[in-house]
Design a protein around this motif. Sequence first.
Motif, PDB file in Angstrom:
ATOM      1  N   TYR A   1       0.875  -1.177   0.000  1.00  0.00           N
ATOM      2  CA  TYR A   1       0.000   0.000   0.000  1.00  0.00           C
ATOM      3  C   TYR A   1       0.903   1.215   0.000  1.00  0.00           C
ATOM      4  O   TYR A   1       1.859   1.302   0.776  1.00  0.00           O
ATOM      5  CB  TYR A   1      -0.845  -0.039   1.271  1.00  0.00           C
ATOM      6  CG  TYR A   1      -1.608   1.224   1.564  1.00  0.00           C
ATOM      7  CD1 TYR A   1      -2.917   1.378   1.107  1.00  0.00           C
ATOM      8  CD2 TYR A   1      -1.036   2.257   2.305  1.00  0.00           C
ATOM      9  CE1 TYR A   1      -3.627   2.538   1.373  1.00  0.00           C
ATOM     10  CE2 TYR A   1      -1.740   3.426   2.566  1.00  0.00           C
ATOM     11  CZ  TYR A   1      -3.032   3.562   2.103  1.00  0.00           C
ATOM     12  OH  TYR A   1      -3.728   4.709   2.357  1.00  0.00           O
TER      13      TYR A   1
ATOM     14  N   THR B   1       0.627   5.529  -0.428  1.00  0.00           N
ATOM     15  CA  THR B   1      -0.147   6.721  -0.747  1.00  0.00           C
ATOM     16  C   THR B   1       0.765   7.941  -0.733  1.00  0.00           C
ATOM     17  O   THR B   1       1.615   8.097   0.133  1.00  0.00           O
ATOM     18  CB  THR B   1      -1.378   6.863   0.183  1.00  0.00           C
ATOM     19  OG1 THR B   1      -2.052   8.064  -0.173  1.00  0.00           O
ATOM     20  CG2 THR B   1      -1.005   6.923   1.642  1.00  0.00           C
TER      21      THR B   1
ATOM     22  N   THR C   1      -3.088   6.760  -4.507  1.00  0.00           N
ATOM     23  CA  THR C   1      -2.934   5.576  -3.673  1.00  0.00           C
ATOM     24  C   THR C   1      -2.828   4.365  -4.585  1.00  0.00           C
ATOM     25  O   THR C   1      -3.650   4.185  -5.480  1.00  0.00           O
ATOM     26  CB  THR C   1      -4.152   5.416  -2.737  1.00  0.00           C
ATOM     27  OG1 THR C   1      -4.282   6.622  -2.001  1.00  0.00           O
ATOM     28  CG2 THR C   1      -3.966   4.260  -1.791  1.00  0.00           C
TER      29      THR C   1
ATOM     30  N   GLN D   1      -2.343   0.162  -4.545  1.00  0.00           N
ATOM     31  CA  GLN D   1      -2.332  -1.063  -3.750  1.00  0.00           C
ATOM     32  C   GLN D   1      -2.065  -2.245  -4.658  1.00  0.00           C
ATOM     33  O   GLN D   1      -2.612  -2.317  -5.765  1.00  0.00           O
ATOM     34  CB  GLN D   1      -3.681  -1.262  -3.076  1.00  0.00           C
ATOM     35  CG  GLN D   1      -4.009  -0.173  -2.082  1.00  0.00           C
ATOM     36  CD  GLN D   1      -5.355  -0.403  -1.448  1.00  0.00           C
ATOM     37  OE1 GLN D   1      -5.494  -1.192  -0.538  1.00  0.00           O
ATOM     38  NE2 GLN D   1      -6.359   0.279  -1.965  1.00  0.00           N
TER      39      GLN D   1
END
Lengths: 187, 798
Positions: free
Chosen positions: B314, B316, B360, B362
């Motif tokens: 992840y 961001t 972001t 992922q």
Amino acid sequence: MKHLKELSILIIALLIITSCSDDDNPIIVVEEEVITTMTITLTPDGGGTSTIMQTRDDDGDGPNPPVVTNPVNLAANTTYTGSIELLNELESPAEDITEEVEELDDEHQFFFSATNAIATFDYTDQDDDGNPVGLNFTLTTGNAGTGTVTVSLIHEPMKDASGVSDGDITNAGGEEDISETFNVVVQ
Amino acid sequence: MKHIIGIIACCICNLAYCQNCTSSLNGYIEDFHDGTPISGATIYIETLNTYKTSDINGKFTIKNICDGKLVIVVSHLACDTKRVEIDIEGETNYELNLEHHIEELDEIKINGKINSKLTKTSQESVLNTETIERFSALNLGDALKQVSGVSAINTGNAIVKPVINGLHSSRISVITNGVLLQDQEWGIEHAPNIDLNSAGTINVIKGANALAYSGDAIGGVIVLKPTNISLKDSLYGKTILSAQTNGRGYNVVSSLTKCWKKGWFINGQASLKRFGDFEAPNYNLTNTGLETKGINLNTGFKTFEKGFNINYSYLTNEIGILRAAHIGSINDLVDAINNTEPILIEDFSYDINAPRQEVTHQIFKAEFYKRFKRFGRFEFQYDFQDNQRFEYDVRRTDDNKPAIDLNLKTHSIRADLKLDANIKAIYNFGVSARYQNNFANPDTGIRRLIPDYDKYDIGVFAISNLKWGDKTNLDFGVRYDFNSIDAKKFYLKSRWEERNYSQDFNDIIIDDVGNQFLANPVYNFHNVSLSAGISHKISSSQSILFNYGLSQRSPNPSELFSDGLHHSAARIELGDLRIKQERSNRFGGTYQLNTSKLQLNVEGFVNHIKDFIQIIPFGTEQTIRGAFPVWNYTQTDAFLFGVDVTANYDFNDQWRINNKSAFIKGRDTKAKTALIDMPAFRTVNILGYTNKKWLGYNASLESEWVFRQNDYPNYNFETLNPTTQQMVLVDISTPPPAYDLLHFRNDITVLLSDKTNLNIGLYVSNIFNTSYREYLNRLRYFADDLGRNFMLQLKLNY
């Protein structure tokens, strides 16, 4: 091979995922931010017919150029009371952007300039800090002649910078939301 | 897996009946890959504390042992040591497989110094962990500039995209932990969503010669691999803390790994980066702060023969874009270009206001592999990526409403088979499939820059690596890719006419709403890529390499569909539905010299790209805000060539000098002009000093000299200044002057205990606080680049 089984499960899972994508059409977006139309109404002091100066771009930032009042005819040595209306006519009904500018008047300022000394301008409105906005102004024509009048709207100008509150665009900074030049005949 | 062929009952019954301790073990050791016997392996019999050695036929015998459990440890040079328990019953036969030539395979252990290349005949460079850690607080693009021939195209200092031999964005594939990154990589202001700190090594392969990864990487492939996990019971970790003056911010990265001898491992990493406004030498760069948060979790099981790995990451990024770079009209751009300072300079702040990006990314990945004896390795992988991009503009009403809201979801599967039984001829086959959906949220109130689309990709490849004698390697590869795009896009009717689409594309209009058409363009592209390479060792210190790559790249959604006004550039960017694939033919050649004192690497290339897609100015369009230049995606033929040099000379154990230089020219052969945005000649010279006695002291003084790009296409034009009613020049083409920067860095390493060491580094970049602007920085019209920076970095390994 037992791994073939795992592999096939994953492939099937992928196919299910991909086949889930819906075939709905996307929703149309009508440009919100654009000012398509600026209409300046000039009313001569002491009565008489008003003069309209307008620029209208019916496709916003699209390829078509704006349609501009050409020429604008004004009487010599006359003071006009001016008011500006801004619209986004891409929306239906048209969105009145004038209200937005009024609400956030400390973040907006109009600037006016003329060539060949055909006109001078004075602000007749103020924001809460006492700085000019320019939605309301006066235009005073000089002697007969031809020239241009340029009207600019600046978003987030530095109103405290030198000369800006007197209507000088040089140090205003910010971003131009409108910049239109009109051909003017003073007679 | 223990390959017990079978336990054969003994036939010498008498002995078996009477005595327990007259049993014996007949062992046979063979190579896992090709079944050849391994001689000279050491067999340590733990139970008896004695040693044996395997004979020329890979056999060994242990006599006079008791029935029951016997523990032996078998080791051999270049093999993983193996410990096995054998049940002894009478005369026992046992066959054991060792992974011999392990050094030839991917699973090689990297001890930090040895660089493992992924290819044998490509122009490939490797960045090791130590180098990556130095750039911990920066970006992938900054780190990759350490490779000669790799530069960067920037939007400010936080959005950095790597440029390999003059090519970037969709022409470069980025692979992180085996996943081909899908993150709206087409835009220049879209930096790769990679947490540099999650990589243990980074391989840069120039040109499209790594067909196992992608076929359309005309520029090159960047492969980030996590730090290798060692198969022993251990718990270890690393923490990097850095603080710097420019941007008044910090960067923290911490990772912890637990692994077990049997092969299980679990690993977690978190990183946090926070900076306020950066500073140019003479002023604040208002609204250039950034905040990054990353998490990476990894678990799995790994042995030589099989394993799996599950990974979630992840990341961001919230990045402020220089406030002065957001402009409303061409007059603002002229003002910005003509002013020496940005129009808006405010005091330092940590606030990140519009214009800004919030992205972001992922990744979820699951992978497993299995090795088959005397055959090869099979690998299967599934990955899912979710990229959410918000871009906030300065809006008249609500700055907190995004101007761009794109969500890109990608599912990929990949199967790969490597036949490595014969080390002299390794074959690699693979197939991959990908589904991608882009959703442009209409709530932005701004017409979509990139439309909604579904994209399907299928790829198949076959690669062979052949050894011809001891000194020559030959590689051949072929790959086929099918790309399909199904988009739904609204066009302004006036734009549809202006593009002349009504002649060719009226049949794809599926709806007519107000002043817009809804069109449904569908594309199917078939691409073939070929790769061939040869490397040859001329002598113990010299080698040469030649390769050729043919690759095709389908146009990306922005090249086909772009449609809108870019505030940061004050330009209207338009894609074209007629754009076809581009095709590159690239030849590369390398000379390498490796002596004890001098290491030299000279790489040359020529690259001809037919139907090269580029965005160039086309004309102006009048709006209520005045004239805007229109930039159009068009196709031409391009020819690029260049030379990259890396040289290192060690005077003695302490002093060394290093040079990295890159020269490149790019020509538009149809228009007979230079190509836009080609990196200028760049040369980096480093004087280094090391003294192991002073706590492993390292120091280096680096001069980074970038010439002025004199070979550029002139797209300047004139526009009417409405206030003065004079025509003024809009100088968007003239490159900034040359610059020379000096950097210094030094570090020491303190041993805190057996397993813990602390590395303390102090870095100074742009020592003389030189004001400069870089040709490949999109914000060069608005502000100077970064001024002096002091950075203190603490690196704790435990």
